[in-house]
Design an enzyme around this catalytic site. Structure first.
Site, PDB file in Angstrom:
ATOM      1  N   GLU A   6       0.826  -1.210   0.000  1.00 33.39           N
ATOM      2  CA  GLU A   6       0.000   0.000   0.000  1.00 33.39           C
ATOM      3  C   GLU A   6       0.860   1.259   0.000  1.00 33.39           C
ATOM      4  OE1 GLU A   6      -4.031  -1.515   2.298  1.00 33.39           O
ATOM      5  OE2 GLU A   6      -2.234  -1.055   3.471  1.00 33.39           O
ATOM      6  N   GLU A  37      -3.426 -10.139   3.334  1.00 34.01           N
ATOM      7  CA  GLU A  37      -4.270 -10.049   4.533  1.00 34.01           C
ATOM      8  C   GLU A  37      -5.367 -11.105   4.576  1.00 34.01           C
ATOM      9  OE1 GLU A  37      -2.700  -5.827   3.822  1.00 34.01           O
ATOM     10  OE2 GLU A  37      -3.416  -7.518   2.609  1.00 34.01           O
TER      11      GLU A  37
END
Length: 255
Positions: free
Chosen positions: A109, A129
């Protein structure tokens, strides 16, 4: 004990280095605060014109340190934590991610939040994740979909499996691949080129690119035209026109 995140400035280029190689540069809340401090310092400095982000060891950043996640008393506390990706997106200066290895979760990110991404040929990028029961929360899905399209984004987000640097290059997730020993020199080469441009124009270009993602075409073109007028009014733009007429290289300052 060495600092887990360092900021250095040289020749108008700021370099933020994640420095927990034994933990694959996984981010802690303390590192998030250091990130915010670095961004505030960079934004306040007319000396800095461009920023490079990189990591020590074999990782760019493996995302949040999972050992720290249980410190949040409630999911709401977790949701409202100081976010290192938000800090990076608050940068006013152009940014380059020099991805020297693993870029996982929040590390990916952060790379996606940079304007330009280059990577070593052995780099691995992932949104893992889902393998632990949740999804990214630092802009993962939106940034990936903008960068590589919805199908490729879905493949990464829904499987959590890493992609190779070569796949990332083919998808447009990164712009270039280099050998490990040439990654930072190449990042500095790109940064130097940007630092030599008119700084107001470079910062305006960054804002314009961000706006282009969020506006309908007609509004984005109108906004671009307004920003062009702002740049055109600067002394640097006058210097650019004069240098062109005089057949010399322009010398840009923040003015």
């Amino acid at each position: 004990m060495s600092e887990p995140l360092t900021l250095s400035i040289d020749n108008r280029i700021a370099t933020i280095t994640y420095n927990r190689p034994e933990k694959l540069n996984a981010m802690t809340p303390e590192m998030a605060e250091l990130m915010w401090q670095a961004v505030r310092s960079i934004n306040a400095s007319d000396e800095v014109r461009v920023v490079i982000l990189t990591g020590t060891g074999k990782a760019f950043c493996a995302g949040s340190d999972l050992a720290d996640l249980d410190r949040y008393a409630t999911p709401w506390n977790f949701r409202n934590r100081p976010e290192y990706c938000d800090a990076l997106r608050a940068l006013l200066k152009p940014s380059i991610a020099a991805i020297n290895g693993y870029a996982m979760g929040g590390g990916l990110e952060m790379a996606l939040s940079c304007d330009i991404r280059i990577a070593t040929r052995g780099a691995k990028l992932a949104a893992p994740e889902i393998k632990l029961g949740w999804i990214g929360g630092g802009g993962m899905t939106a940034l990936l979909a903008h960068s590589i399209g919805p199908s490729n984004a879905a493949l990464m987000v829904m499987t959590g499996d890493p992609v190779t640097a070569e796949t990332a290059l083919g998808w447009g997730l990164v712009s270039e691949l280099t050998a490990p020993d040439t990654l930072l020199p190449r990042a500095r080469e790109i940064a130097t080129a940007i630092a030599n441009r008119a700084p107001v124009a470079a910062e305006t270009a960054r804002r314009n690119l961000q706006a282009a993602y969020n506006m309908p075409l007609e509004q984005a073109v109108a906004y671009e035209r307004d920003l062009q007028a702002v740049c055109f009014a600067t002394e640097d733009a006058a210097e650019g026109r004069a240098a062109f007429a005089e057949k010399r290289a322009p010398v840009f300052n923040r003015r």
